[in-house]
Design a protein around this motif. Structure first.
Motif, PDB file in Angstrom:
ATOM      1  N   VAL A 174       0.834  -1.209   0.000  1.00 58.67           N
ATOM      2  CA  VAL A 174       0.000   0.000   0.000  1.00 58.67           C
ATOM      3  C   VAL A 174       0.866   1.255   0.000  1.00 58.67           C
ATOM      4  CG1 VAL A 174      -1.725   1.311   1.298  1.00 58.67           C
ATOM      5  CG2 VAL A 174      -1.900  -1.183   1.166  1.00 58.67           C
ATOM      6  N   ILE A 175       1.936   1.237   0.774  1.00 57.45           N
ATOM      7  CA  ILE A 175       2.811   2.412   0.867  1.00 57.45           C
ATOM      8  C   ILE A 175       3.488   2.702  -0.467  1.00 57.45           C
ATOM      9  CG2 ILE A 175       4.908   3.314   1.956  1.00 57.45           C
ATOM     10  CD1 ILE A 175       4.086   1.644   4.450  1.00 57.45           C
ATOM     11  N   VAL A 176       3.926   1.654  -1.165  1.00 59.84           N
ATOM     12  CA  VAL A 176       4.600   1.838  -2.449  1.00 59.84           C
ATOM     13  C   VAL A 176       3.667   2.467  -3.475  1.00 59.84           C
ATOM     14  CG1 VAL A 176       5.591   0.600  -4.417  1.00 59.84           C
ATOM     15  CG2 VAL A 176       6.296   0.015  -2.099  1.00 59.84           C
ATOM     16  N   THR A 177       2.399   2.097  -3.422  1.00 57.78           N
ATOM     17  CA  THR A 177       1.442   2.604  -4.417  1.00 57.78           C
ATOM     18  C   THR A 177       0.849   3.958  -4.048  1.00 57.78           C
ATOM     19  OG1 THR A 177      -0.308   1.306  -3.339  1.00 57.78           O
ATOM     20  CG2 THR A 177       0.819   0.311  -5.235  1.00 57.78           C
ATOM     21  N   ASN A 178       0.759   4.250  -2.731  1.00 56.95           N
ATOM     22  CA  ASN A 178       0.058   5.464  -2.306  1.00 56.95           C
ATOM     23  C   ASN A 178       0.871   6.427  -1.442  1.00 56.95           C
ATOM     24  OD1 ASN A 178      -2.498   4.714  -3.494  1.00 56.95           O
ATOM     25  ND2 ASN A 178      -2.712   3.213  -1.849  1.00 56.95           N
ATOM     26  N   SER A 179       2.128   6.077  -1.101  1.00 57.94           N
ATOM     27  CA  SER A 179       2.952   6.900  -0.200  1.00 57.94           C
ATOM     28  C   SER A 179       2.179   7.259   1.070  1.00 57.94           C
ATOM     29  CB  SER A 179       3.423   8.176  -0.909  1.00 57.94           C
ATOM     30  OG  SER A 179       4.261   7.869  -1.991  1.00 57.94           O
ATOM     31  N   TRP A 180       1.585   6.265   1.688  1.00 57.69           N
ATOM     32  CA  TRP A 180       0.709   6.437   2.854  1.00 57.69           C
ATOM     33  C   TRP A 180       1.555   6.639   4.113  1.00 57.69           C
ATOM     34  CZ3 TRP A 180      -2.404   1.993   5.474  1.00 57.69           C
ATOM     35  CH2 TRP A 180      -3.342   2.533   6.356  1.00 57.69           C
ATOM     36  N   ILE A 181       1.538   7.857   4.667  1.00 55.46           N
ATOM     37  CA  ILE A 181       2.370   8.191   5.824  1.00 55.46           C
ATOM     38  C   ILE A 181       1.939   7.394   7.053  1.00 55.46           C
ATOM     39  CG2 ILE A 181       3.157  10.016   7.365  1.00 55.46           C
ATOM     40  CD1 ILE A 181       4.215  10.243   4.551  1.00 55.46           C
ATOM     41  N   LEU A 182       0.630   7.356   7.307  1.00 53.33           N
ATOM     42  CA  LEU A 182       0.139   6.611   8.465  1.00 53.33           C
ATOM     43  C   LEU A 182       0.510   5.132   8.340  1.00 53.33           C
ATOM     44  CD1 LEU A 182      -1.441   6.428  11.087  1.00 53.33           C
ATOM     45  CD2 LEU A 182      -3.553   6.189   9.746  1.00 53.33           C
ATOM     46  N   GLY A 183       0.418   4.614   7.117  1.00 60.22           N
ATOM     47  CA  GLY A 183       0.786   3.214   6.901  1.00 60.22           C
ATOM     48  C   GLY A 183       2.258   2.976   7.191  1.00 60.22           C
ATOM     49  N   ALA A 184       3.114   3.934   6.832  1.00 59.69           N
ATOM     50  CA  ALA A 184       4.541   3.795   7.103  1.00 59.69           C
ATOM     51  C   ALA A 184       4.813   3.820   8.605  1.00 59.69           C
ATOM     52  CB  ALA A 184       5.318   4.908   6.407  1.00 59.69           C
ATOM     53  N   THR A 185       4.042   4.645   9.330  1.00 61.02           N
ATOM     54  CA  THR A 185       4.177   4.687  10.787  1.00 61.02           C
ATOM     55  C   THR A 185       3.772   3.349  11.400  1.00 61.02           C
ATOM     56  OG1 THR A 185       3.657   7.055  10.731  1.00 61.02           O
ATOM     57  CG2 THR A 185       3.553   5.954  12.865  1.00 61.02           C
ATOM     58  N   ILE A 186       2.681   2.800  10.896  1.00 57.48           N
ATOM     59  CA  ILE A 186       2.236   1.486  11.375  1.00 57.48           C
ATOM     60  C   ILE A 186       3.273   0.426  11.020  1.00 57.48           C
ATOM     61  CG2 ILE A 186       0.449  -0.292  11.191  1.00 57.48           C
ATOM     62  CD1 ILE A 186      -1.542   1.948  10.544  1.00 57.48           C
ATOM     63  N   LEU A 187       3.872   0.546   9.842  1.00 55.55           N
ATOM     64  CA  LEU A 187       4.904  -0.404   9.423  1.00 55.55           C
ATOM     65  C   LEU A 187       6.098  -0.364  10.371  1.00 55.55           C
ATOM     66  CD1 LEU A 187       5.889  -2.452   7.292  1.00 55.55           C
ATOM     67  CD2 LEU A 187       6.913  -0.529   6.065  1.00 55.55           C
TER      68      LEU A 187
END
Length: 457
Positions: A173-186
């Motif tokens: 998801v992060i690679v496709t959308n640059s999702w900041i919250l997702g990166a924090t969760i990661l």
């Protein structure tokens, strides 16, 4: 401050990279380790100054202030740390490096413009998180803050599998959308994965995991170099990752184990675990005077140092004993096991601190054939690295680990604090053999008494 042109910046980064390479080469030998450290420090200084002179920094006061605070903490800590605590310090510094790389990549995510850069962010955040939390656990284990034994709970393999699936899904998801919250969760997922990965490892395997996590940090730093477009970070991280991987494989080989067996074998109880049980089997103990007589009338003595020597800080007394024996015409050499102590080179550095000549320090393969010609093998604070169970007991957690063949000597003297097993938590049958004598007590105190007795012969 954009004072340096791009050509000068590239050239200085190249000089710094060469310094790092030469530093690694220097660290490969105790004779050149001090010079290697100095070269590495010069390289780091060149890199730091180059960044300041080639980059437009918006928060320079905050950056400098943070550096001053960090130096104020690190300098006294590094000067005061004992040699016995060096592996813990390495683990802590390594974890901080991995965590820093993860945070930098996380903050850089809004500015990336390609899927490749986003993938590098995902890798850095995940691996950096694993390195940080895993290194904290290894620090706590070696420092005695948590049990050294493997910590396993029911269903741990399934939890680890779920964590890995979550990491892959979040990464996509992060690679496709640059999702900041997702990166924090990661990042949080990476921290959990690090704990789950290291908790099941115990005993003598912990230092190997420190080296593996060091390789992880190097890879995370290299990936952050891709994110930031910084060639020096890429080169330095690759060097750390490669050297950490080589060291991990060398340590695992020295213990006769595979890296995968150390990491994943722990989930099914395969990792070595420490023990506090003390044997009640009878042994032949002796006095310092008796040990002095054995040494004083020997022609050849081989000394095997271990972690107990480091704990007692007895290296200087040991060095004085060696000088005294040599003045009596007795040949003395040291047999050094690759994993004696808590990390490779631990004993070499400890003895070098006491000015023991490098020429008398012999590695395992070199010294093993010489034990059969030794009158006395003096084992000071070592146990697992001379334990014959590594060759004779297939069910032993150290089975297959190459050992120092001290049992081939005519007489074997163990200096031990107690009958408590070594770090691997298993008995050493060599302690009960007819040619073995034990001198109980703190290694420094025992060596001091032996030294005094030798001088009085």
């Amino acid at each position: 401050m954009n004072i340096l042109s791009s050509e000068w910046t590239t050239g200085l980064y190249l000089v710094a990279a060469v310094c790092f390479i030469l530093a690694l080469k220097g660290l490969g030998s105790p004779k050149t380790a001090r010079r290697g450290n100095a070269i590495g420090a010069v390289g780091a200084l060149i890199a730091l100054v180059t960044v300041f002179l080639s980059t437009q920094l918006d928060n320079i006061l905050l950056i400098v202030g943070t550096m001053v605070v960090g130096a104020a903490i690190a300098a006294p800590l590094s000067r005061r740390v004992q040699m016995t605590a060096m592996p813990q310090l390495v683990a802590l510094f390594n974890g901080v490096g991995g965590g820093a790389a993860a945070i930098v990549a996380l903050l850089e995510l809004p500015h990336v413009e390609s899927a490749g850069a986003s993938l590098a962010v995902v890798f850095t955040v995940l691996v950096g998180g694993v390195s940080f939390s895993g290194s904290c656990i290894t620090f706590a284990k070696l420092q005695g803050l948590i049990p050294t034994k493997p910590l396993i709970f029911p269903g741990q393999r399934w939890v680890m599998a779920l964590v890995l699936v979550a990491a892959v899904a979040l990464g996509a998801v992060i690679v496709t959308n640059s999702w900041i919250l997702g990166a924090t969760i990661l990042l949080a997922v990476g921290l959990i994965a690090g704990v789950l990965l290291v908790n099941p490892v115990g005993g003598a395997d912990v230092p190997i995991v420190i080296s593996l996590l060091n390789a992880f940090t190097g890879l995370a730093v290299a990936a952050s170099g891709l994110v930031l477009g910084n060639v020096l970070l890429l080169v330095a991280g690759t060097l750390v990752g490669a050297s950490g991987t080589i060291l991990t494989r060398a340590m695992a080989s020295a213990m006769g184990r595979s890296v995968s067996g150390i990491i994943f074998g722990a989930f099914k109880g395969g990792s070595t675990a420490g023990s506090t049980e003390i044997s009640e089997r009878p042994v032949r103990s002796s006095s310092a005077e008796d040990v002095a007589i054995l040494l004083g009338y020997a022609q050849r003595v081989i000394i095997v140092p271990g972690y107990g020597l480091a704990v007692a800080q007895a290296q200087h007394t040991m060095a004085e004993l060696v000088v005294t024996l040599e003045k009596m015409g007795i040949e003395v050499i040291f047999g050094i096991h690759p994993v004696a102590g808590r990390m490779p080179g631990h004993m070499n550095v400890l003895l070098a601190e006491a000015n023991v000549p490098y020429e008398v320090l012999q590695e395992m393969d070199e010294v093993n054939p010489q034990f059969k010609t030794a009158d006395v093998a003096l084992v000071v604070g070592a146990n697992d690295v001379v334990n014959p169970a590594a060759k004779s007991s297939p069910g032993s957690p150290i089975y297959g680990m190459p050992i120092l063949e001290v049992g081939l000597a005519r007489q074997v003297v163990f200096l031990k604090r107690s009958m408590r097993p070594g770090f691997a938590g298993i008995e050493n049958d060599l302690l009960y053999e007819d040619q073995t004598t034990l001198l109980f007590g703190d290694a420094k105190d025992s060596l001091t008494k032996v030294l005094t007795a030798v001088k009085n012969l």
